[in-house]
Write a protein that holds these residues in place. Structure first.
Motif, short mmCIF file in Angstrom:
data_model
loop_
_atom_site.label_atom_id
_atom_site.label_comp_id
_atom_site.label_asym_id
_atom_site.label_seq_id
_atom_site.Cartn_x
_atom_site.Cartn_y
_atom_site.Cartn_z
N PHE A 74 0.83 -1.09 -0.07
CA PHE A 74 -0.03 0.08 -0.06
C PHE A 74 0.68 1.17 0.05
O PHE A 74 0.54 2.19 -0.47
N VAL A 75 1.77 1.42 0.76
CA VAL A 75 2.78 2.45 1.02
C VAL A 75 3.62 2.52 -0.49
O VAL A 75 3.73 3.51 -0.92
N GLU A 76 3.99 1.43 -1.09
CA GLU A 76 4.75 1.63 -2.15
C GLU A 76 3.74 2.15 -3.36
O GLU A 76 4.20 2.92 -4.07
N ALA A 77 2.67 1.61 -3.21
CA ALA A 77 1.60 2.37 -4.37
C ALA A 77 1.53 3.88 -4.32
O ALA A 77 1.54 4.62 -5.22
N GLY B 234 2.03 8.99 -6.19
CA GLY B 234 2.36 10.52 -5.86
C GLY B 234 3.59 10.84 -6.95
O GLY B 234 3.54 11.97 -7.42
N ALA B 235 4.41 10.11 -7.13
CA ALA B 235 5.67 10.53 -7.91
C ALA B 235 5.25 10.66 -9.29
O ALA B 235 5.76 11.71 -10.08
N PHE B 236 4.35 9.89 -9.81
CA PHE B 236 3.75 9.92 -11.28
C PHE B 236 3.13 11.07 -11.42
O PHE B 236 3.09 11.68 -12.63
N LEU C 41 5.40 13.92 -11.78
CA LEU C 41 6.07 14.23 -12.97
C LEU C 41 4.95 14.35 -14.18
O LEU C 41 5.58 15.14 -15.41
N ARG C 42 3.76 14.00 -14.17
CA ARG C 42 2.86 14.25 -15.08
C ARG C 42 2.56 15.93 -14.96
O ARG C 42 2.32 16.39 -16.11
N GLU C 43 2.51 16.25 -13.87
CA GLU C 43 2.16 17.76 -13.76
C GLU C 43 3.40 18.53 -14.15
O GLU C 43 3.30 19.54 -14.81
N ARG D 248 -9.39 6.63 -8.12
CA ARG D 248 -8.42 5.09 -7.99
C ARG D 248 -7.67 5.18 -6.39
O ARG D 248 -7.33 4.41 -5.94
N PHE D 249 -7.38 6.56 -5.96
CA PHE D 249 -6.67 6.62 -4.59
C PHE D 249 -7.89 6.14 -3.53
O PHE D 249 -7.49 5.70 -2.72
#
Length: 550
Positions: free
Chosen positions: A362-365, A370-372, A375-377, A439-440
């Protein structure tokens, strides 16, 4: 339209621009005083241009042409307004002392403009000048002639940057409401197309146009849209999102209930389906309503390609939306609570990868999601020259670095990357954002309760979607309530002939009176056989034979 004019006048009264009846002391018979009032009202703006004129030849009358540089077309002002006033003074009447008569002559025989009108409203005069028109004032007259000279710099018609297609029209809407309306009229050359104007925003006075097809759009729908537009009370409207948020049925929902598009062909197609299109000046995105859930998964290219290709692409979009919603949460539920459902070989590999990882799935996801998103923004906000490079390189470096550092498992990187790619497969940007938000919630439910939490979340999600309405239309229609006829263009895109009439093209051609004599394509090779099927065809064959013998 009359209701829009009443709305404009009420907004002007609220702003203190006009009194009862739309007239104040701003417009007077003294030309100098009127010009002074305009200068004062506009704060002595340096871009306000006033050209004084002497018109009428020997019995000249003082006049003035007023416009704002940058908003008015200088060529139109110089040639068709000032040039027309100075070119033919002999056309003015002998009774030049009558200002009203002079205005009538200006409109009927001097001004070489396609659109010119007289107004005695102070607010109407200011709005026209601020919109790019030129006001012609005459000494002794308490009214003004408004000449349509709108111009200035504007973006040319280009391909849509947010809704691109491989096959189909390449033009897109621009920031001019007049240009956008012309793009739609080029596609719908029907007298049933109705157009209504209004202004929204006390300060901005933004031009808003409403289009619909008479006899196709419901009267209740048109009246409801008109009512909601006229009830808007806001200072500024700078983009279509302002209007969308103020007229939508429900605010607290992640799902968009009003469709927006940058493509004229999409707007024209929805008009022909009975929807209403709202065009806002200053933005290339038009609003289309009402909207249903399946509409956000349809692309303009679906109707340019063959139906079988369109079906495949549409199914890919629905699958991508499911992956976007449930991909990470299903992986977390499997590896945390339901690992017995994973094949043994794959489970051994997953457990070996997790031996050196200090965080639960869960923490991995959450970390990778968050990182993705960052990067998208960052890729969107950074300069176009380096934005794409930074986003791609950042994702590669970040993904490989976190795996080598033992913070994230490789399978989690694959899951998050697949989820991110799936979000780009959805044609509507608003619906993709809705999926990213939801999805969150599924991540949290999957991490806390496994598949039981995911199932509960799906039930709540479907119930919420079923409660949504878009101008009275159920959001999940034609699924809820079920309409068998409406399934022709939802999950699948059936052939056009089946959606329209239910008859094949061959059946439709046979019903044509000249079918026996006119053939096209591969039917040309079968023309002799077709003619021989009836007496007329056999007679024609005999006549053809005689001609050959001769």
């Amino acid at each position: 339209m009359s209701s829009g004019r009443r709305n404009m006048d009420s907004q002007a009264e609220a702003a203190g621009l006009t009194g009862r009846g739309g007239r104040t002391s701003g417009l007077t018979e003294d030309l100098d005083e009127t010009i002074l009032n305009i200068r004062t009202e506009l704060g002595e703006s340096p871009d306000l241009k006033v050209r004084r004129l002497q018109i009428g030849g020997e019995r000249s009358v003082q006049a003035a042409a007023i416009h704002i540089s940058g908003l008015a077309d200088p060529a139109a002002v110089n040639e068709f307004v000032i040039g027309s006033l100075l070119a033919e003074p002999q056309k003015l009447p002998e009774s030049a002392a009558n200002p009203a008569r002079i205005q009538a002559v200006l409109l009927d025989g001097i001004l070489e403009l396609g659109d010119a009108e007289v107004t005695d409203g102070w607010n109407d005069l200011l709005l026209a000048v601020l919109s790019g028109d030129t006001a012609v004032l005459i000494e002794g007259c308490m009214s003004a002639v408004l000449c349509d000279t709108k111009g200035g710099e504007s973006r040319s018609v280009e391909e849509s940057s947010s809704q691109m297609v491989v096959r189909g029209p390449k033009d897109g809407f621009v920031e001019s409401v007049a240009t956008n309306i012309s793009l739609i009229r080029r596609r719908i050359k029907s007298p049933k197309l109705r157009l209504e104007y209004t202004r929204v925003g006390t300060e901005t006075q933004t031009h808003v146009a409403m289009l619909y097809m008479k006899e196709l759009a419901g009267k209740d729908l048109v009246e409801e849209v008109r009512s909601r537009l006229n009830k808007i009370a806001i200072d500024e409207v700078l983009e279509s999102g302002f209007i969308e948020e103020l007229i939508q049925d429900k605010t607290f929902t992640p799902f968009p209930t009003i469709f927006n598009s940058e493509r004229p062909d999409v707007a024209a197609g929805n008009l022909l389906e009975g929807r209403v299109v709202i065009i806002i000046d200053g933005t290339p995105f038009v609003l289309i309503l009402p909207a249903v859930f399946t509409q956000f998964f349809q692309s303009a290219e679906d109707y340019s390609q063959r139906f079988d290709i369109a079906i495949l692409m549409r199914l890919v979009r629905y699958v991508s939306f499911i992956v976007l919603l449930l991909g990470p949460s299903v992986y977390i539920a499997l590896t945390t609570y339901h690992y017995e459902m994973i094949p043994t070989t794959l489970l051994i590999n997953l457990l070996s990868q997790r031996e050196t990882v200090p965080f639960p799935a869960f923490v991995e996801a959450l970390l990778m999601e968050g990182a993705f998103e960052i990067l998208r923004e960052a890729g969107v906000r950074m300069p176009r020259v380096i934005g794409q490079t930074v986003s791609v390189v950042g994702a590669l470096i970040l993904g490989s670095a976190v795996v080598e550092a033992g913070i994230i498992t490789p399978i989690m990187v694959i899951v998050i990357a697949l989820t991110g790619i799936a979000s780009f497969a959805i044609p509507s940007y608003n619906m993709a954002i809705a999926g990213r938000i939801i999805r969150f919630g599924f991540l949290l439910l999957g991490g806390m309760f496994g598949f039981y939490g995911i199932t509960l979340g799906l039930i709540v999600l479907v119930a919420h979607m079923n409660s949504l309405r878009s101008f009275g239309i159920p959001y999940l229609s034609p699924f809820v309530p079920l309409s068998v006829k409406g399934q022709k263009d939802t999950l699948l895109r059936l052939p056009l002939w089946l959606m329209k009439s239910g008859k094949t093209p061959a059946q439709l051609r046979k019903e044509m009176p000249d079918y026996k004599r006119v053939t096209t394509g591969h039917e040309a090779a079968l023309a002799p056989l077709i003619r021989n099927n009836d007496a007329a065809g056999r007679k024609q064959d005999r006549e053809d034979g005689r001609d050959e013998e001769k």
